[in-house]
Scaffold this motif. Structure first.
Motif, mmCIF file in Angstrom:
data_model
loop_
_atom_site.group_PDB
_atom_site.id
_atom_site.type_symbol
_atom_site.label_atom_id
_atom_site.label_comp_id
_atom_site.label_asym_id
_atom_site.label_seq_id
_atom_site.Cartn_x
_atom_site.Cartn_y
_atom_site.Cartn_z
ATOM 1 N N GLU A 179 0.724 -1.277 0.096
ATOM 2 C CA GLU A 179 0.138 -0.116 -0.078
ATOM 3 C C GLU A 179 0.800 1.252 -0.033
ATOM 4 O O GLU A 179 0.505 2.437 -0.738
ATOM 5 C CB GLU A 179 -0.851 -0.133 1.053
ATOM 6 C CG GLU A 179 -0.442 0.293 2.548
ATOM 7 C CD GLU A 179 0.485 -0.625 3.216
ATOM 8 O OE1 GLU A 179 1.248 -0.455 4.033
ATOM 9 O OE2 GLU A 179 0.523 -1.818 2.478
ATOM 10 N N VAL A 180 2.172 1.199 0.465
ATOM 11 C CA VAL A 180 2.969 2.447 0.643
ATOM 12 C C VAL A 180 3.533 2.479 -0.925
ATOM 13 O O VAL A 180 3.580 3.768 -1.168
ATOM 14 C CB VAL A 180 4.124 2.126 1.687
ATOM 15 C CG1 VAL A 180 5.202 3.206 1.541
ATOM 16 C CG2 VAL A 180 3.782 2.080 3.016
ATOM 17 N N THR A 183 -3.922 -1.609 23.139
ATOM 18 C CA THR A 183 -4.849 -2.064 22.425
ATOM 19 C C THR A 183 -4.858 -3.515 22.245
ATOM 20 O O THR A 183 -3.991 -4.088 22.711
ATOM 21 C CB THR A 183 -4.698 -1.374 20.763
ATOM 22 O OG1 THR A 183 -5.780 -1.900 20.172
ATOM 23 C CG2 THR A 183 -3.317 -1.835 20.370
ATOM 24 N N GLY A 184 -6.011 -3.991 21.981
ATOM 25 C CA GLY A 184 -6.068 -5.466 21.928
ATOM 26 C C GLY A 184 -5.740 -6.096 20.821
ATOM 27 O O GLY A 184 -5.652 -7.370 20.549
ATOM 28 N N SER A 185 -5.731 -5.210 19.655
ATOM 29 C CA SER A 185 -5.195 -5.693 18.529
ATOM 30 C C SER A 185 -4.517 -4.840 17.594
ATOM 31 O O SER A 185 -4.333 -3.699 18.048
ATOM 32 C CB SER A 185 -6.542 -6.119 17.608
ATOM 33 O OG SER A 185 -7.208 -5.157 17.416
ATOM 34 N N SER A 186 -3.922 -5.403 16.418
ATOM 35 C CA SER A 186 -2.959 -4.454 15.909
ATOM 36 C C SER A 186 -3.554 -3.595 14.766
ATOM 37 O O SER A 186 -4.929 -4.074 14.102
ATOM 38 C CB SER A 186 -1.787 -5.344 14.885
ATOM 39 O OG SER A 186 -1.056 -4.545 14.108
ATOM 40 N N SER A 187 -3.317 -2.239 14.611
ATOM 41 C CA SER A 187 -3.953 -1.411 13.816
ATOM 42 C C SER A 187 -2.893 -0.252 13.302
ATOM 43 O O SER A 187 -2.485 0.355 14.363
ATOM 44 C CB SER A 187 -5.078 -0.571 14.527
ATOM 45 O OG SER A 187 -5.747 0.410 13.559
ATOM 46 N N LYS A 188 -3.096 -0.106 12.062
ATOM 47 C CA LYS A 188 -1.930 0.832 11.457
ATOM 48 C C LYS A 188 -2.363 1.599 10.411
ATOM 49 O O LYS A 188 -2.710 0.862 9.292
ATOM 50 C CB LYS A 188 -0.505 0.074 11.158
ATOM 51 C CG LYS A 188 0.271 -0.539 12.469
ATOM 52 C CD LYS A 188 1.634 -1.174 12.273
ATOM 53 C CE LYS A 188 2.219 -1.716 13.409
ATOM 54 N NZ LYS A 188 1.229 -2.677 14.156
ATOM 55 N N VAL A 235 -4.797 11.049 0.906
ATOM 56 C CA VAL A 235 -4.696 9.623 0.455
ATOM 57 C C VAL A 235 -4.598 8.928 1.728
ATOM 58 O O VAL A 235 -3.670 9.327 2.795
ATOM 59 C CB VAL A 235 -3.218 9.492 -0.336
ATOM 60 C CG1 VAL A 235 -2.812 8.024 -0.353
ATOM 61 C CG2 VAL A 235 -3.137 10.190 -1.457
ATOM 62 N N TRP A 236 -5.330 7.988 1.770
ATOM 63 C CA TRP A 236 -5.593 7.156 3.295
ATOM 64 C C TRP A 236 -4.922 5.693 2.731
ATOM 65 O O TRP A 236 -5.251 5.015 1.990
ATOM 66 C CB TRP A 236 -7.009 6.969 3.582
ATOM 67 C CG TRP A 236 -7.200 6.214 4.852
ATOM 68 C CD1 TRP A 236 -7.597 4.897 4.889
ATOM 69 C CD2 TRP A 236 -7.328 6.837 6.007
ATOM 70 N NE1 TRP A 236 -7.888 4.648 6.274
ATOM 71 C CE2 TRP A 236 -7.573 5.800 7.170
ATOM 72 C CE3 TRP A 236 -7.086 8.146 6.411
ATOM 73 C CZ2 TRP A 236 -7.513 6.140 8.345
ATOM 74 C CZ3 TRP A 236 -7.215 8.423 8.080
ATOM 75 C CH2 TRP A 236 -7.379 7.225 8.814
ATOM 76 N N ILE A 237 -3.877 5.435 3.745
ATOM 77 C CA ILE A 237 -3.448 3.902 3.562
ATOM 78 C C ILE A 237 -3.544 3.119 4.734
ATOM 79 O O ILE A 237 -3.323 3.786 5.880
ATOM 80 C CB ILE A 237 -2.005 3.767 2.939
ATOM 81 C CG1 ILE A 237 -1.197 5.021 3.818
ATOM 82 C CG2 ILE A 237 -1.880 4.392 1.700
ATOM 83 C CD1 ILE A 237 0.298 5.214 3.298
ATOM 84 N N ASP A 238 -4.099 1.998 4.731
ATOM 85 C CA ASP A 238 -4.202 1.041 5.878
ATOM 86 C C ASP A 238 -3.309 -0.088 5.839
ATOM 87 O O ASP A 238 -3.100 -0.799 4.964
ATOM 88 C CB ASP A 238 -5.476 0.380 5.673
ATOM 89 C CG ASP A 238 -6.027 -0.711 6.905
ATOM 90 O OD1 ASP A 238 -5.093 -1.018 7.406
ATOM 91 O OD2 ASP A 238 -7.016 -0.804 7.249
ATOM 92 N N HIS A 239 -2.222 0.373 6.702
ATOM 93 C CA HIS A 239 -0.931 -0.638 6.942
ATOM 94 C C HIS A 239 -1.528 -2.004 7.137
ATOM 95 O O HIS A 239 -0.678 -3.027 6.961
ATOM 96 C CB HIS A 239 -0.046 -0.203 7.632
ATOM 97 C CG HIS A 239 0.434 1.210 7.380
ATOM 98 N ND1 HIS A 239 1.134 1.614 6.155
ATOM 99 C CD2 HIS A 239 0.299 2.348 7.950
ATOM 100 C CE1 HIS A 239 1.503 2.812 5.928
ATOM 101 N NE2 HIS A 239 0.850 3.474 7.130
ATOM 102 N N THR A 240 -2.448 -2.294 8.174
ATOM 103 C CA THR A 240 -2.739 -3.679 8.660
ATOM 104 C C THR A 240 -3.425 -4.551 7.663
ATOM 105 O O THR A 240 -3.117 -5.780 7.221
ATOM 106 C CB THR A 240 -3.629 -3.330 9.640
ATOM 107 O OG1 THR A 240 -3.038 -2.613 10.677
ATOM 108 C CG2 THR A 240 -3.974 -4.959 10.373
ATOM 109 N N ALA A 241 -4.378 -3.773 6.742
ATOM 110 C CA ALA A 241 -5.158 -4.659 5.514
ATOM 111 C C ALA A 241 -4.289 -4.450 4.414
ATOM 112 O O ALA A 241 -4.728 -4.921 3.284
ATOM 113 C CB ALA A 241 -6.552 -4.117 5.411
ATOM 114 N N MET A 242 -3.188 -3.577 4.311
ATOM 115 C CA MET A 242 -2.622 -3.188 3.099
ATOM 116 C C MET A 242 -3.546 -2.683 2.007
ATOM 117 O O MET A 242 -3.466 -3.424 0.889
ATOM 118 C CB MET A 242 -1.509 -4.584 2.434
ATOM 119 C CG MET A 242 -0.647 -4.631 3.569
ATOM 120 S SD MET A 242 0.653 -6.173 3.145
ATOM 121 C CE MET A 242 -0.472 -7.742 3.281
ATOM 122 N N THR A 243 -4.141 -1.847 2.088
ATOM 123 C CA THR A 243 -5.278 -1.273 1.003
ATOM 124 C C THR A 243 -5.185 0.388 1.343
ATOM 125 O O THR A 243 -4.449 0.950 2.336
ATOM 126 C CB THR A 243 -6.741 -1.883 1.429
ATOM 127 O OG1 THR A 243 -7.035 -1.239 2.946
ATOM 128 C CG2 THR A 243 -6.688 -2.908 1.496
#
Length: 322
Positions: A137-138, A235-240, A253-261
């Motif tokens: 995604e990056v 946090t209880g789970s990973s989120s980036k 531009v929005w990038i979700d590193h956890t879902a790679m989207t």
């Protein structure tokens, strides 16, 4: 009829056989141009299998370098060992060195490596595994911005990296030191794909180091901007996730590193989007293009010593008391 030129495989030595070494081994095993020459770890560890064989294993790096001539040494060891092992490899071999991030654990260690330049080719041989900079995604977002100079400069960046390390208690601090120590390098290296970092402008660590809020200045297409970086283990789970705003054009531009989207939008208009089928484990998706880049004729500057030095200086800036 001429005989085809035989291309010798890249001989790799792996130092440190811990959790992250598994990702290195998985990606290296995919590459027919790589041969694992040896492994090193001072701890008693299970033998490493690589393509059905067990390479020689050593308890210390000097002995391994005495008995082998690697082309590349990968340091997947705790960060406080990086400077010493990098120097040892540079002085006792001709191999290039790929160091797990961060390159070094403080500015003094960085200065010691710089002092070696002249004796050995530090800039030409030392590389850092800034793997987040190679996440799909990056890469997509960087190519998108490069293709649209009409969108203007990046003016504001917000990045939030959350990990569930609070569940590990004291072990998290022993392994990762603090959220800024661990996530800050990933955030800073990722940002180098988009902007030129200029310096840390504010920093605040809370929750005993489990959380941080930092701001970093940058330049983009001749203009000055600011990045807001949040990291936390609470946090209880990973989120980036990260957001890049191009203020002149109104594009975000929005990038979700956890879902790679990711996606790009302007007001109510969707400009571009990027998806991921989830079939490739996230770190493999990072390290696969990283190794392809490292083993190419021209490795990306994000892997190079100068980038790692800039990140180290920003990461370890001590600001005056307010």
């Amino acid at each position: 009829m001429t005989n085809p030129v035989r291309i010798e495989p890249v001989r790799v030595g792996l130092v440190g056989v811990g959790i992250i070494a598994g990702t290195h081994l998985a990606v290296l095993a995919e590459r027919p141009d790589v041969q694992l020459e040896f492994t090193v770890d001072p701890r008693p560890v299970a033998p490493v299998e690589f393509r059905g064989r067990r390479p020689p294993h050593y308890g210390d790096l000097p002995r391994a370098l005495d008995e082998h001539r690697p082309d590349l040494v990968v340091l997947a060891t705790p960060s406080q060992t990086h400077a010493e092992l990098t120097e040892l490899t540079l002085l006792r071999s001709t191999a290039r060195v790929l160091v797990e991030k961060p390159l070094v654990h403080d500015r003094a260690a960085l200065a010691a490596l710089r002092d070696l330049d002249g004796k050995v080719d530090v800039c030409g041989r030392v590389f850092t595994a800034h793997h987040f900079a190679f996440s799909p995604e990056v890469d997509w977002a960087a190519e998108l911005l490069a293709a649209h100079p009409d969108w203007g400069p990046v003016t504001t960046i917000t990045s939030a990296f959350y990990d569930p390390y609070v569940l590990r208690g004291a072990d998290a601090f022993a392994s990762y030191v603090s959220s800024w120590t661990d996530s800050g390098v990933n955030q800073l290296s990722m940002l180098t794909r988009f902007v030129e970092l200029t310096g840390l402008t504010s920093a605040r660590q809370t929750d005993g180091g489990a959380s941080a809020w930092c701001t970093v200045g940058f330049r983009s297409r001749g203009e000055i901007g600011s990045a807001r970086l949040r990291s936390s283990w609470l946090t209880g789970s990973s989120s980036k996730e990260s957001s890049l705003v191009l203020g002149r054009s109104g594009v975000e531009v929005w990038i979700d590193h956890t879902a790679m989207t990711g996606f790009a939008a302007r007001k109510g208009e969707l400009l571009a989007s990027f998806g991921n089928d989830g079939r490739t484990e996230r770190k493999v998706a990072h390290y696969r293009p990283l190794y392809a880049n490292l083993l190419s004729d021209r490795p990306d500057p994000v892997l190079g010593f100068d980038t790692a030095a800039t990140i180290t200086e920003i990461h370890h800036t001590v600001l005056p008391e307010q």
